[in-house]
Scaffold this active site. Structure first.
Site, PDB file in Angstrom:
ATOM      1  N   LYS A 204       0.860  -1.162  -0.072  1.00  0.00           N
ATOM      2  CA  LYS A 204      -0.020   0.015  -0.087  1.00  0.00           C
ATOM      3  C   LYS A 204       0.898   1.224   0.144  1.00  0.00           C
ATOM      4  CE  LYS A 204      -4.565  -1.953   1.154  1.00  0.00           C
ATOM      5  NZ  LYS A 204      -5.570  -1.930   2.186  1.00  0.00           N
ATOM      6  N   ARG A 245      -3.298 -10.169   4.303  1.00  0.00           N
ATOM      7  CA  ARG A 245      -3.415 -10.155   2.894  1.00  0.00           C
ATOM      8  C   ARG A 245      -2.287  -9.969   2.201  1.00  0.00           C
ATOM      9  NH1 ARG A 245      -5.781  -7.097  -1.357  1.00  0.00           N
ATOM     10  NH2 ARG A 245      -7.494  -8.080  -2.280  1.00  0.00           N
TER      11      ARG A 245
END
Length: 265
Positions: A204, A245
């Site tokens: 991210k 994840r």
């Protein structure tokens, strides 16, 4: 949880796995790397992303889910749409990963109650197109916990077995980099909700900014954030997370093993 993006506009891989055959091959590679389950999604949820039509989302994910489920893989479908989720369950998915926590589609919670799959409820304040305008908090951890508690009440009221529900604090969703780091630092506080916690930090933007080039200030590209992602996986596991994840499974799988052994000493 290995990520299988069947999208042309994902921030992390730029559509590399958009075609079904490529996505299926990638899913099998993630399983070989040690993924316990695969999260198949046909809608990019990066900031500013536009939503595909439901028929297009279905076209993207169903062949991939069918093939990987036929291999015996445990499949999570990453969708906010009840119609997509229902077809994914028919195709062999066993979990719905709903980044809206049931808020984007009023039919989602009734579907989960009827069909009984595992369900991941993420903290969400709005769609990708404008979610970052909602990144305003006095105490991000306290407010995310409170908002997730409200969603748990709604989930229970819909008749869903909370034993099948996990939570995701939604890193990067209506949160800036400082919010994300605060959530990660205080991850243990989420134990008050008494539900397993899924952490999705992989590749991210807040990691890219942390690792920015010292001379140019340019964030590190997404595909070069896997080492930092693995570090977050280890720390999240050590802080009690149920699942992480990951786009690159092997480094995070190793990191989780290290965290587990560290805690066992």
């Amino acid at each position: 949880m290995g990520v299988v993006n069947v999208t042309p506009d994902s921030f992390s891989d730029g559509g590399e796995w958009f075609e079904p055959a490529a996505a299926i091959k990638h899913g099998r590679e993630l399983l070989a790397e040690g993924a316990d389950l695969l999260d198949v999604g046909g809608e990019s949820t990066r900031p500013g992303a536009q939503r595909p039509e439901p028929a297009e989302e279905i076209r993207r994910v169903l062949p991939v889910i069918e093939a990987l489920a036929a291999d015996g893989a445990l499949i999570s479908v990453d969708t906010m749409r009840a119609d997509v989720a229902a077809l994914a369950l028919d195709a062999g998915a066993v979990m719905i990963n709903d980044v809206s926590g049931g808020l984007a589609d009023p039919d989602m919670l009734p579907l989960v109650a009827e069909r009984g799959p595992a369900y991941v409820c993420m903290h969400w304040r709005g769609h990708s197109a404008d979610m970052q305008s909602r990144a305003r908090y006095d105490d991000v951890v306290a407010e995310v916990i409170a908002e997730l508690a409200v969603r748990l009440d709604a989930i229970a009221a819909a008749g869903i077995d909370l034993a099948k529900v996990a939570l995701d604090p939604g890193l990067g969703f209506a949160k800036n980099a400082d919010h994300n780091w605060e959530v990660l630092r205080r991850l243990r506080e989420f134990a008050v909700l008494e539900r397993p916690l899924l952490i999705g930090a992989s590749r991210k933007a807040f990691l890219g900014r942390l690792l920015a080039d010292e001379e140019t200030g340019e964030p590190r590209p997404a595909v070069r954030r896997d080492d930092a992602s693995a570090a977050v996986s280890a720390l999240a596991a050590a802080s009690g997370a149920w699942c992480v994840r990951a786009h690159a499974v092997a480094p995070s799988a190793d990191a989780v093993r290290v965290a587990s052994r560290w805690g066992a000493v």
